[in-house]
Design a protein around this motif. Structure first.
Motif, PDB file in Angstrom:
ATOM      1  N   GLY A  34       1.128   2.044   1.103  1.00 66.30           N
ATOM      2  CA  GLY A  34       2.476   1.229   1.156  1.00 66.30           C
ATOM      3  C   GLY A  34       2.969   0.373   0.296  1.00 66.30           C
ATOM      4  N   LEU A  35       3.786  -0.487   0.202  1.00 68.01           N
ATOM      5  CA  LEU A  35       4.276  -1.536  -0.520  1.00 68.01           C
ATOM      6  C   LEU A  35       3.948  -2.885   0.033  1.00 68.01           C
ATOM      7  CD1 LEU A  35       6.314  -2.302  -3.102  1.00 68.01           C
ATOM      8  CD2 LEU A  35       8.117  -2.527  -1.276  1.00 68.01           C
ATOM      9  N   VAL A  36       3.327  -3.490  -0.931  1.00 66.91           N
ATOM     10  CA  VAL A  36       2.785  -4.976  -0.548  1.00 66.91           C
ATOM     11  C   VAL A  36       3.008  -5.895  -1.856  1.00 66.91           C
ATOM     12  CG1 VAL A  36       0.431  -4.399  -1.568  1.00 66.91           C
ATOM     13  CG2 VAL A  36       1.041  -6.105   0.042  1.00 66.91           C
ATOM     14  N   GLN A  37       3.220  -7.209  -1.457  1.00 68.18           N
ATOM     15  CA  GLN A  37       3.530  -8.251  -2.655  1.00 68.18           C
ATOM     16  C   GLN A  37       2.325  -8.417  -3.324  1.00 68.18           C
ATOM     17  OE1 GLN A  37       5.323 -11.422  -0.705  1.00 68.18           O
ATOM     18  NE2 GLN A  37       7.568 -10.465  -0.794  1.00 68.18           N
ATOM     19  N   PRO A  38       2.261  -9.015  -4.367  1.00 70.69           N
ATOM     20  CA  PRO A  38       1.051  -9.419  -5.234  1.00 70.69           C
ATOM     21  C   PRO A  38       0.484 -10.389  -4.205  1.00 70.69           C
ATOM     22  CG  PRO A  38       2.792  -9.172  -6.686  1.00 70.69           C
ATOM     23  CD  PRO A  38       3.619  -9.086  -5.295  1.00 70.69           C
ATOM     24  N   GLY A  39      -0.973 -10.245  -4.311  1.00 68.43           N
ATOM     25  CA  GLY A  39      -1.553 -11.211  -3.499  1.00 68.43           C
ATOM     26  C   GLY A  39      -1.805 -10.692  -2.111  1.00 68.43           C
ATOM     27  N   GLY A  40      -1.124  -9.767  -1.766  1.00 68.41           N
ATOM     28  CA  GLY A  40      -1.345  -9.198  -0.220  1.00 68.41           C
ATOM     29  C   GLY A  40      -2.487  -8.178  -0.104  1.00 68.41           C
ATOM     30  N   SER A  41      -2.458  -7.664   1.097  1.00 68.39           N
ATOM     31  CA  SER A  41      -3.691  -6.769   1.331  1.00 68.39           C
ATOM     32  C   SER A  41      -3.308  -5.715   2.107  1.00 68.39           C
ATOM     33  CB  SER A  41      -4.562  -7.531   2.515  1.00 68.39           C
ATOM     34  OG  SER A  41      -5.025  -8.824   1.885  1.00 68.39           O
ATOM     35  N   LEU A  42      -3.996  -4.380   1.803  1.00 70.30           N
ATOM     36  CA  LEU A  42      -3.843  -3.277   2.646  1.00 70.30           C
ATOM     37  C   LEU A  42      -5.372  -2.667   2.948  1.00 70.30           C
ATOM     38  CD1 LEU A  42      -1.161  -1.315   0.513  1.00 70.30           C
ATOM     39  CD2 LEU A  42      -0.930  -2.032   2.784  1.00 70.30           C
ATOM     40  N   ARG A  43      -5.119  -2.003   4.091  1.00 69.20           N
ATOM     41  CA  ARG A  43      -6.435  -1.019   4.199  1.00 69.20           C
ATOM     42  C   ARG A  43      -6.250   0.203   4.390  1.00 69.20           C
ATOM     43  NH1 ARG A  43     -10.418  -1.002   9.624  1.00 69.20           N
ATOM     44  NH2 ARG A  43      -8.661   0.124  10.494  1.00 69.20           N
ATOM     45  N   LEU A  44      -6.909   1.258   3.434  1.00 71.30           N
ATOM     46  CA  LEU A  44      -6.764   2.417   3.410  1.00 71.30           C
ATOM     47  C   LEU A  44      -7.731   3.136   4.478  1.00 71.30           C
ATOM     48  CD1 LEU A  44      -6.215   3.130  -0.525  1.00 71.30           C
ATOM     49  CD2 LEU A  44      -4.603   2.501   1.408  1.00 71.30           C
ATOM     50  N   SER A  45      -7.308   4.241   4.921  1.00 66.35           N
ATOM     51  CA  SER A  45      -8.414   4.928   5.806  1.00 66.35           C
ATOM     52  C   SER A  45      -8.275   6.573   5.055  1.00 66.35           C
ATOM     53  CB  SER A  45      -7.850   5.096   7.164  1.00 66.35           C
ATOM     54  OG  SER A  45      -7.709   3.763   7.620  1.00 66.35           O
ATOM     55  N   CYS A  46      -9.726   7.014   5.359  1.00 64.08           N
ATOM     56  CA  CYS A  46      -9.880   8.473   4.824  1.00 64.08           C
ATOM     57  C   CYS A  46     -10.559   9.023   6.152  1.00 64.08           C
ATOM     58  CB  CYS A  46     -10.725   8.390   3.556  1.00 64.08           C
ATOM     59  SG  CYS A  46     -11.451   9.891   3.085  1.00 64.08           S
TER      60      CYS A  46
END
Length: 122
Positions: A10-22
């Motif tokens: 997705g879209l996130v601001q610099p410094g942000g976090s995401l968790r990808l799943s596989c």
């Protein structure tokens, strides 16, 4: 049908976090090493991280060390990539791939997902 499906981009601001799943379907990931790769527009695909089948070995590209964490939950047949302190240069399509091996490997993958898009922008 054997397949890997990525999610969590997705879209996130610099410094942000995401968790990808596989998530795997049609086969069990227990005996597979899993790698995460990414490809930005106009750039070659690069290996980001891998985890071996026993979850006791992980490796990371220098560009993501200290910010990304790979993990797996074999009971859920899923591998994760936690991405923190994201930078604009992390923006890419992220792919997971599996190789029938106990070792942490980022080549010779047997199965690939179709990718999930990560955008890092303010």
């Amino acid at each position: 049908q054997l397949q890997l499906v990525e999610s969590g981009g997705g879209l996130v601001q610099p410094g942000g976090s995401l968790r990808l799943s596989c998530a795997a379907s049609g086969f069990t990931l227990d005996y597979y090493a899993i790698g995460w790769f990414r490809q930005a527009p106009g750039k070659e695909r690069e290996g980001v991280s891998c985890i071996n089948s026993h979850s006791d070995t992980t490796e990371y590209a220098d560009s993501v060390k200290g910010r990304f964490t790979i993990s797996r939950d074999n009971a859920k047949n899923t591998v994760y990539l936690q991405m923190n302190s994201l930078k604009p240069e992390d923006a890419a399509v992220y792919y997971c791939a599996a190789r029938s091996s106990s070792r942490c490997l980022l080549y010779g993958m047997d199965y690939w997902g179709k990718g999930t898009l990560v955008n890092v922008s303010s």
